[in-house]
Design a protein around this motif. Structure first.
Motif, short mmCIF file in Angstrom:
data_model
loop_
_atom_site.label_atom_id
_atom_site.label_comp_id
_atom_site.label_asym_id
_atom_site.label_seq_id
_atom_site.Cartn_x
_atom_site.Cartn_y
_atom_site.Cartn_z
N LEU A 179 -3.88 31.05 -14.71
CA LEU A 179 -3.29 29.99 -15.51
C LEU A 179 -2.52 30.58 -16.69
CD1 LEU A 179 -6.41 27.64 -15.69
CD2 LEU A 179 -4.48 27.48 -14.11
N LYS A 180 -1.41 29.94 -17.06
CA LYS A 180 -0.60 30.45 -18.17
C LYS A 180 -1.22 30.13 -19.53
CE LYS A 180 2.49 26.44 -18.29
NZ LYS A 180 3.88 26.01 -18.18
N ASN A 181 -2.17 29.21 -19.56
CA ASN A 181 -2.92 28.87 -20.77
C ASN A 181 -4.20 28.15 -20.35
OD1 ASN A 181 -2.32 26.01 -20.47
ND2 ASN A 181 -0.28 26.48 -21.24
N ALA A 195 -1.24 23.81 -17.98
CA ALA A 195 -1.34 24.86 -16.97
C ALA A 195 -1.86 24.35 -15.63
CB ALA A 195 -2.23 25.99 -17.47
N GLU A 196 -2.77 23.40 -15.66
CA GLU A 196 -3.34 22.86 -14.43
C GLU A 196 -3.47 21.35 -14.56
OE1 GLU A 196 -7.33 23.05 -11.67
OE2 GLU A 196 -6.89 24.70 -12.99
N ILE A 197 -3.08 20.65 -13.52
CA ILE A 197 -3.18 19.20 -13.49
C ILE A 197 -4.08 18.81 -12.32
CG2 ILE A 197 -1.95 17.02 -13.22
CD1 ILE A 197 0.57 18.50 -14.23
N LYS A 236 -8.03 32.70 -16.19
CA LYS A 236 -8.24 32.74 -14.74
C LYS A 236 -9.35 31.75 -14.41
CE LYS A 236 -8.50 35.86 -10.92
NZ LYS A 236 -7.84 37.03 -10.43
N LEU A 237 -9.09 30.93 -13.43
CA LEU A 237 -10.06 29.95 -12.96
C LEU A 237 -10.31 30.26 -11.49
CD1 LEU A 237 -11.68 27.37 -13.59
CD2 LEU A 237 -9.69 26.06 -12.91
N GLY A 238 -11.39 30.97 -11.22
CA GLY A 238 -11.61 31.46 -9.86
C GLY A 238 -10.51 32.43 -9.50
#
Length: 75
Positions: free
Chosen positions: A14-16, A51-53, A8-10
């Motif tokens: 996220l899946k990874n 997971a995040e770009i 978790k980012l904030g």
């Protein structure tokens, strides 16, 4: 902490823990529009499991200083 576990980012789940940081691909057209190659890069990153770009530098105005930097021959 394992890289392929959910995170978790904030408020973002996220899946990874794979995050691709912003980069400068230099793939915009001379008028500043996005080239089709950039879509392929982001598509491959997403399909590959990132997971995040965080997208790279872009402009939203033809009067943007970054675009003018290249138009003036500094890039």
């Amino acid at each position: 902490m394992k890289i392929f576990e959910n995170a978790k980012l904030g408020e973002i789940n996220l899946k990874n823990r794979l995050i691709r940081s912003a980069t400068r691909e230099n793939l915009a057209e001379i008028d500043g529009l996005i080239d089709e190659k950039i879509y392929k890069i982001y598509d491959e990153l997403a399909k590959g499991g990132v997971a995040e770009i965080i997208t790279g530098l872009t402009t939203v105005s033809p009067h943007d200083a970054y675009q003018n930097f290249y138009a003036d021959g500094y890039g």
